[in-house]
Motif scaffolding. Structure first.
Motif, PDB file in Angstrom:
ATOM      1  N   GLN A 158       0.821  -1.215   0.000  1.00 59.06           N
ATOM      2  CA  GLN A 158       0.000   0.000   0.000  1.00 59.06           C
ATOM      3  C   GLN A 158       0.853   1.261   0.000  1.00 59.06           C
ATOM      4  O   GLN A 158       0.446   2.293  -0.552  1.00 59.06           O
ATOM      5  N   ASP A 159       2.033   1.188   0.620  1.00 52.24           N
ATOM      6  CA  ASP A 159       2.896   2.367   0.723  1.00 52.24           C
ATOM      7  C   ASP A 159       3.909   2.461  -0.407  1.00 52.24           C
ATOM      8  O   ASP A 159       4.692   3.405  -0.466  1.00 52.24           O
ATOM      9  N   ALA A 160       3.925   1.483  -1.303  1.00 47.81           N
ATOM     10  CA  ALA A 160       4.906   1.483  -2.385  1.00 47.81           C
ATOM     11  C   ALA A 160       4.606   2.609  -3.367  1.00 47.81           C
ATOM     12  O   ALA A 160       3.454   2.953  -3.621  1.00 47.81           O
ATOM     13  N   ASP A 161       5.664   3.192  -3.894  1.00 48.17           N
ATOM     14  CA  ASP A 161       5.528   4.282  -4.856  1.00 48.17           C
ATOM     15  C   ASP A 161       5.500   3.700  -6.267  1.00 48.17           C
ATOM     16  O   ASP A 161       6.462   3.088  -6.716  1.00 48.17           O
ATOM     17  N   LEU A 162       4.388   3.890  -6.966  1.00 49.70           N
ATOM     18  CA  LEU A 162       4.246   3.354  -8.316  1.00 49.70           C
ATOM     19  C   LEU A 162       5.057   4.155  -9.326  1.00 49.70           C
ATOM     20  O   LEU A 162       5.554   3.617 -10.315  1.00 49.70           O
ATOM     21  N   GLY A 163       5.191   5.458  -9.099  1.00 49.56           N
ATOM     22  CA  GLY A 163       5.923   6.311 -10.032  1.00 49.56           C
ATOM     23  C   GLY A 163       5.029   7.031 -11.012  1.00 49.56           C
ATOM     24  O   GLY A 163       5.479   7.949 -11.715  1.00 49.56           O
ATOM     25  N   PHE A 164       3.770   6.602 -11.092  1.00 45.15           N
ATOM     26  CA  PHE A 164       2.804   7.278 -11.947  1.00 45.15           C
ATOM     27  C   PHE A 164       1.413   6.968 -11.407  1.00 45.15           C
ATOM     28  O   PHE A 164       1.243   6.104 -10.537  1.00 45.15           O
ATOM     29  N   ASP A 165       0.429   7.667 -11.902  1.00 45.04           N
ATOM     30  CA  ASP A 165      -0.940   7.499 -11.419  1.00 45.04           C
ATOM     31  C   ASP A 165      -1.866   7.259 -12.603  1.00 45.04           C
ATOM     32  O   ASP A 165      -1.922   8.064 -13.539  1.00 45.04           O
ATOM     33  N   THR A 166      -2.595   6.144 -12.581  1.00 44.24           N
ATOM     34  CA  THR A 166      -3.524   5.822 -13.663  1.00 44.24           C
ATOM     35  C   THR A 166      -4.870   6.496 -13.493  1.00 44.24           C
ATOM     36  O   THR A 166      -5.682   6.505 -14.413  1.00 44.24           O
ATOM     37  N   GLY A 167      -5.112   7.022 -12.291  1.00 50.14           N
ATOM     38  CA  GLY A 167      -6.418   7.622 -12.023  1.00 50.14           C
ATOM     39  C   GLY A 167      -7.422   6.647 -11.447  1.00 50.14           C
ATOM     40  O   GLY A 167      -8.526   7.039 -11.074  1.00 50.14           O
ATOM     41  N   ASP A 168      -7.058   5.369 -11.371  1.00 49.26           N
ATOM     42  CA  ASP A 168      -7.943   4.328 -10.838  1.00 49.26           C
ATOM     43  C   ASP A 168      -7.204   3.606  -9.720  1.00 49.26           C
ATOM     44  O   ASP A 168      -6.173   2.981  -9.962  1.00 49.26           O
ATOM     45  N   PRO A 169      -7.688   3.675  -8.468  1.00 48.64           N
ATOM     46  CA  PRO A 169      -6.977   3.032  -7.350  1.00 48.64           C
ATOM     47  C   PRO A 169      -6.776   1.533  -7.561  1.00 48.64           C
ATOM     48  O   PRO A 169      -5.722   0.991  -7.226  1.00 48.64           O
ATOM     49  N   VAL A 170      -7.784   0.863  -8.091  1.00 45.15           N
ATOM     50  CA  VAL A 170      -7.666  -0.583  -8.312  1.00 45.15           C
ATOM     51  C   VAL A 170      -6.597  -0.875  -9.360  1.00 45.15           C
ATOM     52  O   VAL A 170      -5.763  -1.775  -9.206  1.00 45.15           O
ATOM     53  N   LEU A 171      -6.583  -0.079 -10.419  1.00 41.29           N
ATOM     54  CA  LEU A 171      -5.579  -0.260 -11.470  1.00 41.29           C
ATOM     55  C   LEU A 171      -4.182   0.068 -10.947  1.00 41.29           C
ATOM     56  O   LEU A 171      -3.198  -0.567 -11.335  1.00 41.29           O
ATOM     57  N   ASN A 172      -4.087   1.057 -10.068  1.00 42.77           N
ATOM     58  CA  ASN A 172      -2.795   1.382  -9.455  1.00 42.77           C
ATOM     59  C   ASN A 172      -2.248   0.191  -8.664  1.00 42.77           C
ATOM     60  O   ASN A 172      -1.060  -0.121  -8.729  1.00 42.77           O
ATOM     61  N   GLN A 173      -3.130  -0.472  -7.910  1.00 44.07           N
ATOM     62  CA  GLN A 173      -2.692  -1.629  -7.130  1.00 44.07           C
ATOM     63  C   GLN A 173      -2.208  -2.752  -8.041  1.00 44.07           C
ATOM     64  O   GLN A 173      -1.185  -3.389  -7.777  1.00 44.07           O
ATOM     65  N   ALA A 174      -2.946  -2.985  -9.133  1.00 46.60           N
ATOM     66  CA  ALA A 174      -2.543  -4.024 -10.078  1.00 46.60           C
ATOM     67  C   ALA A 174      -1.194  -3.681 -10.705  1.00 46.60           C
ATOM     68  O   ALA A 174      -0.329  -4.559 -10.904  1.00 46.60           O
ATOM     69  N   ALA A 175      -0.979  -2.408 -11.020  1.00 46.42           N
ATOM     70  CA  ALA A 175       0.285  -1.983 -11.619  1.00 46.42           C
ATOM     71  C   ALA A 175       1.444  -2.173 -10.634  1.00 46.42           C
ATOM     72  O   ALA A 175       2.556  -2.545 -11.033  1.00 46.42           O
ATOM     73  N   LYS A 176       1.178  -1.924  -9.347  1.00 42.85           N
ATOM     74  CA  LYS A 176       2.217  -2.144  -8.337  1.00 42.85           C
ATOM     75  C   LYS A 176       2.620  -3.614  -8.281  1.00 42.85           C
ATOM     76  O   LYS A 176       3.810  -3.950  -8.210  1.00 42.85           O
ATOM     77  N   VAL A 177       1.635  -4.492  -8.321  1.00 43.99           N
ATOM     78  CA  VAL A 177       1.918  -5.931  -8.275  1.00 43.99           C
ATOM     79  C   VAL A 177       2.731  -6.348  -9.499  1.00 43.99           C
ATOM     80  O   VAL A 177       3.723  -7.078  -9.388  1.00 43.99           O
TER      81      VAL A 177
END
Length: 247
Positions: free
Chosen positions: A187-206
């Motif tokens: 949850q605290d990991a920095d993705l480096g970009f924002d897709t605008g969708d929290p669920v999609l952000n989590q998937a991108a982190k994984v």
């Protein structure tokens, strides 16, 4: 993605099918139920037939639940692919003798080939039969693995888990495979970009973490290869028989 299965089922609009079009997706789902799956009685298909109704999504969700589908109606592409797979299996079962005959006799215009009987029992399995698919799903649930719409992908995941976690060495010493240390704070990991969708952000982190893991495994393999090569080139052997003393 769906064209091949739709063609195999003789869907009238297989060539022009676009699953992103809600009308086409709903029409295809209804056609599969009415022509191939036939889970409901004809009189119970009314909610699915009203393609323009606002309640159609709810009816479709109930339909997937009644079929015990491992996908959610929210995943439109995944649910349609699962329905197509089920329809193909049912169509194959309804015409089993026809397809078995085609496999034995070959297609028109092609020479027949005679295969020697295999001693491997796996060669005689029907990997698309309802019994095989059901067995894969039960095995996945037993191992607490999620089921993919494509049962062969699920089988690949089951195989990977068994090979890595349930081999003889791992069973003899579970500490070799049990992950240790502090869990990574996803949850605290920095993705480096924002897709605008929290669920999609989590998937991108994984996906990013999985990519990093693969890169680390690749780097480890490269390091092992370098060490092996250095062991060969950094240990020269001298043939003293070729040496000469004096002039």
């Amino acid at each position: 993605m769906f064209c091949r299965k739709l063609k195999a089922l003789s869907y009238p609009e297989a060539e022009q099918f676009d699953h992103t079009d809600q009308r086409q997706l709903r029409s295809a789902a209804l056609w599969l139920e009415e022509q191939k799956i036939r889970h409901y009685a004809a009189g119970d298909r009314g909610p699915l037939r009203d393609l323009q109704a606002e309640q159609w999504s709810e009816a479709f969700s109930r339909y997937l639940t009644d079929l015990s589908a491992p996908v959610s109606a929210a995943d439109e592409a995944g649910s349609l692919d699962w329905l197509l797979g089920r329809a193909v299996r049912l169509a194959y079962g309804d015409n089993l003798k026809k397809y078995q005959s085609a496999q034995v006799n070959g297609t028109a215009g092609q020479p027949q080939t005679v295969k020697a009987p295999s001693q491997n029992p796996l060669d005689n399995l029907d990997f698309n039969s309802a019994e095989f698919v059901s067995g894969v799903e039960r095995l996945a649930r037993l191992l607490n693995l999620p089921c993919h719409p494509d049962h062969l992908v699920t089988l690949q995941a089951v195989s990977g888990l068994i090979c890595q976690r349930l081999n003889k060495q791992a069973l003899a010493d579970p500490d070799l495979v049990v992950v240790k240390g502090t869990p990574f704070p996803l949850q605290d990991a920095d993705l480096g970009f924002d897709t605008g969708d929290p669920v999609l952000n989590q998937a991108a982190k994984v996906l990013r973490l999985l990519h990093i893991r693969d890169l680390r495994a690749l780097q480890t393999a490269i390091n092992e290869a370098l060490v092996a090569v250095q062991g060969l080139v950094a240990d020269p052997r001298t043939d003293t028989r070729l040496g000469k003393v004096g002039k």
